[in-house]
Scaffold this active site. Structure first.
Site, PDB file in Angstrom:
ATOM      1  N   LYS A  22      43.408  32.754 -19.346  1.00 42.78           N
ATOM      2  CA  LYS A  22      42.186  31.968 -19.554  1.00 42.78           C
ATOM      3  C   LYS A  22      42.491  30.478 -19.542  1.00 42.78           C
ATOM      4  O   LYS A  22      41.759  29.683 -18.930  1.00 42.78           O
ATOM      5  CB  LYS A  22      41.544  32.357 -20.891  1.00 42.78           C
ATOM      6  CG  LYS A  22      40.265  31.585 -21.215  1.00 42.78           C
ATOM      7  CD  LYS A  22      39.899  31.660 -22.674  1.00 42.78           C
ATOM      8  CE  LYS A  22      40.801  30.781 -23.511  1.00 42.78           C
ATOM      9  NZ  LYS A  22      40.344  30.641 -24.921  1.00 42.78           N
ATOM     10  N   ASN A  23      43.586  30.087 -20.204  1.00 43.04           N
ATOM     11  CA  ASN A  23      43.894  28.663 -20.318  1.00 43.04           C
ATOM     12  C   ASN A  23      44.413  28.056 -19.020  1.00 43.04           C
ATOM     13  O   ASN A  23      44.532  26.830 -18.921  1.00 43.04           O
ATOM     14  CB  ASN A  23      44.895  28.428 -21.444  1.00 43.04           C
ATOM     15  CG  ASN A  23      44.286  28.653 -22.814  1.00 43.04           C
ATOM     16  OD1 ASN A  23      43.064  28.565 -22.976  1.00 43.04           O
ATOM     17  ND2 ASN A  23      45.113  28.955 -23.798  1.00 43.04           N
ATOM     18  N   ARG A  92      35.210  24.548 -26.147  1.00 43.03           N
ATOM     19  CA  ARG A  92      35.855  23.236 -26.206  1.00 43.03           C
ATOM     20  C   ARG A  92      36.413  22.799 -24.853  1.00 43.03           C
ATOM     21  O   ARG A  92      36.450  21.606 -24.551  1.00 43.03           O
ATOM     22  CB  ARG A  92      36.983  23.258 -27.233  1.00 43.03           C
ATOM     23  CG  ARG A  92      36.529  23.384 -28.677  1.00 43.03           C
ATOM     24  CD  ARG A  92      37.710  23.232 -29.618  1.00 43.03           C
ATOM     25  NE  ARG A  92      38.386  21.967 -29.414  1.00 43.03           N
ATOM     26  CZ  ARG A  92      38.014  20.808 -29.955  1.00 43.03           C
ATOM     27  NH1 ARG A  92      36.952  20.747 -30.723  1.00 43.03           N
ATOM     28  NH2 ARG A  92      38.691  19.691 -29.707  1.00 43.03           N
ATOM     29  N   CYS A 116      36.657  22.733 -34.567  1.00 36.48           N
ATOM     30  CA  CYS A 116      37.689  23.739 -34.295  1.00 36.48           C
ATOM     31  C   CYS A 116      38.132  24.373 -35.602  1.00 36.48           C
ATOM     32  O   CYS A 116      38.491  23.678 -36.553  1.00 36.48           O
ATOM     33  CB  CYS A 116      38.874  23.083 -33.594  1.00 36.48           C
ATOM     34  SG  CYS A 116      40.205  24.229 -33.235  1.00 36.48           S
TER      35      CYS A 116
END
Length: 333
Positions: A22-23, A92, A116
């Protein structure tokens, strides 16, 4: 789903394929803003953040189709440069559109990301870097208003602390800037490396890929042409499955994995007594007759990842002795 009910107390066996990271996928989706024509991104994980980023691109005016873990995106039709709060608040990583939008269109309005749960992750490093590249930045009513009417210009940027999304944002901004941009104290995570390699393979000369000093030669708002790419495997998902095998003292095999991204995790598991078979795109973990306690301190890549801290804490519960785990990156994790 309100909860997961797990019937444990048994060993595991078999093989599992690791999903795309995902990142790594999120900055590649944002990178499509720098491109003309269609970009096909494959091996996308089926997670909410990917759908949110695609929704954000669509809201900006881009078109996309999604099939078989692949998204085909066309940003030629982008007709606005505002990333709305209603979308950004869900994720984010939406801030990753800031650099590409500003670099391509010379202005943008991007909502500040929400809070966060694991600590402060401010975007001031992103904004200071863009100002050094000639942008005018204003924070107004919860939005970042950024303007660079004559385009961004190359600059030397020194990050006071390692920032992954900050490095990615500035690398993408620098790709369409005029001149050379140097980033000192750049993040070295595999996700950053893949972004740089793809840009470098498609017309943006980048020196120092994989190091903490990057030099990017910008194309002065000349858009890229990228046809198809595939997201790297998720090292945190792979590490989590390795911990599942370790906790149950089982033999399991992970496929479609890059074990060079997992060195710090594998070394800690070996220190605890586990053995591995490492092949080109697979890893097999084997049971250990005795589980040795360990000491871990989380840090930036290539050190031990903070996202593996909880899994190793669970594993340490069955070690023969006292383990020590120190969280150095997030104050509330």
């Amino acid at each position: 789903m309100d909860y997961l009910e797990i019937d444990g107390g048994c060993t595991l066996s078999g093989e599992i394929e690791i999903s795309g990271a995902k990142n790594a996928a999120l900055p590649l989706l944002a990178m499509s803003i720098l491109c003309k024509g269609e970009v096909k991104i494959c091996n996308l994980p089926s997670v909410a953040d990917i759908k949110t980023m695609l929704l954000l691109l669509e809201d900006l005016g881009a078109s996309y189709s999604y099939e078989d873990e692949c998204a085909t995106i066309n940003t030629d039709s982008i007709n606005k440069t505002e990333a709305k709060y209603d979308i950004v608040r869900k994720m984010r990583a939406s801030i990753l559109t800031l650099g590409p939008l500003l670099a391509r269109f010379g202005e943008c309005r991007v909502s500040l990301p929400g809070g966060c749960a694991i600590g402060q992750r401010p975007i001031d490093l992103h904004l200071k870097a863009l100002e050094l590249m000639g942008a005018e930045i204003e924070i107004k009513e919860g939005y970042v208003l950024a303007s660079a009417k004559d385009g961004l210009k190359g600059a030397t940027i020194i990050f006071d602390k390692v920032t992954v999304t900050g490095t990615e944002n500035i690398v993408m901004a620098a790709a369409l800037a005029k001149g050379e941009t140097k980033i000192i104290n750049a993040a070295k995570e595999p996700e950053v490396v893949q972004l740089c390699e793809i840009l470098n393979d498609n017309g943006i000369l980048i020196k120092g890929i994989g190091s903490d000093e990057l030099i990017i030669h910008g194309r002065d708002r000349s858009l890229l042409e990228i046809e198809e790419l595939s997201v790297i495997p998720d090292r945190i998902e792979a590490g989590s499955y390795l911990c599942a095998g370790a906790i149950t003292n089982s033999t399991i095999t992970l496929k479609k994995v890059n074990h060079s991204h997992l060195i710090s995790i594998i070394l800690k598991l070996q220190e605890m007594g586990y053995n591995f078979d490492l092949n080109e795109e697979s890893i097999t973990i084997k049971p250990s007759p005795k589980i040795t306690p360990i000491s871990i301190a989380t840090t930036e890549y290539p050190g031990f990842p903070t996202d593996m801290q909880a899994q190793f804490m669970a594993l340490s519960l069955i070690a023969d002795g006292t383990s020590v785990i120190e969280e150095r990156l997030f104050e509330n994790r």
